[in-house]
Design a protein around this motif. Structure first.
Motif, PDB file in Angstrom:
ATOM      1  N   LEU A   1       0.955  -1.167   0.253  1.00  0.00           N
ATOM      2  CA  LEU A   1       0.119  -0.087   0.165  1.00  0.00           C
ATOM      3  C   LEU A   1       0.844   1.395  -0.106  1.00  0.00           C
ATOM      4  O   LEU A   1       0.576   2.045  -0.902  1.00  0.00           O
ATOM      5  CB  LEU A   1      -0.961   0.028   1.200  1.00  0.00           C
TER       6      LEU A   1
ATOM      7  N   ASN B   1       2.460   1.797  -3.349  1.00  0.00           N
ATOM      8  CA  ASN B   1       1.550   2.174  -4.155  1.00  0.00           C
ATOM      9  C   ASN B   1       1.137   3.461  -4.163  1.00  0.00           C
ATOM     10  O   ASN B   1      -0.065   3.749  -4.735  1.00  0.00           O
ATOM     11  CB  ASN B   1       0.651   1.013  -4.354  1.00  0.00           C
ATOM     12  N   ASN B   2       1.607   4.148  -3.213  1.00  0.00           N
ATOM     13  CA  ASN B   2       1.101   5.590  -2.688  1.00  0.00           C
ATOM     14  C   ASN B   2      -0.368   5.310  -2.450  1.00  0.00           C
ATOM     15  O   ASN B   2      -1.240   6.541  -2.537  1.00  0.00           O
ATOM     16  CB  ASN B   2       1.229   6.607  -3.896  1.00  0.00           C
ATOM     17  N   GLU B   3      -0.927   4.386  -1.778  1.00  0.00           N
ATOM     18  CA  GLU B   3      -2.001   4.464  -1.095  1.00  0.00           C
ATOM     19  C   GLU B   3      -1.957   4.332   0.429  1.00  0.00           C
ATOM     20  O   GLU B   3      -2.106   3.714   1.324  1.00  0.00           O
ATOM     21  CB  GLU B   3      -2.676   2.814  -1.319  1.00  0.00           C
TER      22      GLU B   3
ATOM     23  N   GLU C   1      -3.194   6.571   2.641  1.00  0.00           N
ATOM     24  CA  GLU C   1      -4.351   6.973   3.787  1.00  0.00           C
ATOM     25  C   GLU C   1      -4.912   5.466   4.176  1.00  0.00           C
ATOM     26  O   GLU C   1      -5.125   5.331   5.081  1.00  0.00           O
ATOM     27  CB  GLU C   1      -5.437   7.823   3.191  1.00  0.00           C
ATOM     28  N   GLU C   2      -4.780   4.620   3.140  1.00  0.00           N
ATOM     29  CA  GLU C   2      -5.307   3.121   3.403  1.00  0.00           C
ATOM     30  C   GLU C   2      -4.180   2.483   4.250  1.00  0.00           C
ATOM     31  O   GLU C   2      -4.791   1.810   5.303  1.00  0.00           O
ATOM     32  CB  GLU C   2      -5.491   2.433   2.097  1.00  0.00           C
ATOM     33  N   ALA C   3      -2.923   2.734   3.971  1.00  0.00           N
ATOM     34  CA  ALA C   3      -2.007   2.113   4.734  1.00  0.00           C
ATOM     35  C   ALA C   3      -2.073   2.744   6.403  1.00  0.00           C
ATOM     36  O   ALA C   3      -1.843   1.890   7.181  1.00  0.00           O
ATOM     37  CB  ALA C   3      -0.722   2.411   4.241  1.00  0.00           C
TER      38      ALA C   3
END
Length: 91
Positions: free
Chosen positions: A11, A14-16, A18-20
């Motif tokens: 995450l 993959n620059n996700e 906020e989810e991370a």
């Protein structure tokens, strides 16, 4: 290695971010002594250029495990922090 941690790393890469962060905060709520989760949380905050939160997370990782790789990351964030804004951080 823990597949949960591997998913968090994916995450972040993959620059996700906020989810991370949300997943890490849930993990830390369940296991507040997880120094690797704090280290990854610091990495996530670095991606957001949120240096203060990154320092806090790395500091938590170090308080749990002084041998954590968070030591190097913490020192690098301090270098960035001190270089760009000497007025924000007062040791």
């Amino acid at each position: 290695m823990n597949s949960y941690i591997e998913n968090i790393k994916k995450l972040i890469s993959n620059n996700e971010i906020e989810e991370a962060i949300q997943a890490l905060l849930l993990e830390l709520k369940a296991d507040p002594n997880n120094d690797e989760a704090y280290f990854l949380l610091g990495n996530a905050y670095c991606k957001l250029n949120d240096w203060q939160q990154a320092l806090n997370a790395y500091g938590q990782a170090l308080s749990i495990n002084p041998q954590s790789p968070a030591r190097i990351a913490h020192d690098r964030v301090l270098e960035i922090f001190n270089f760009y804004n000497k007025d924000i951080y007062n040791p």
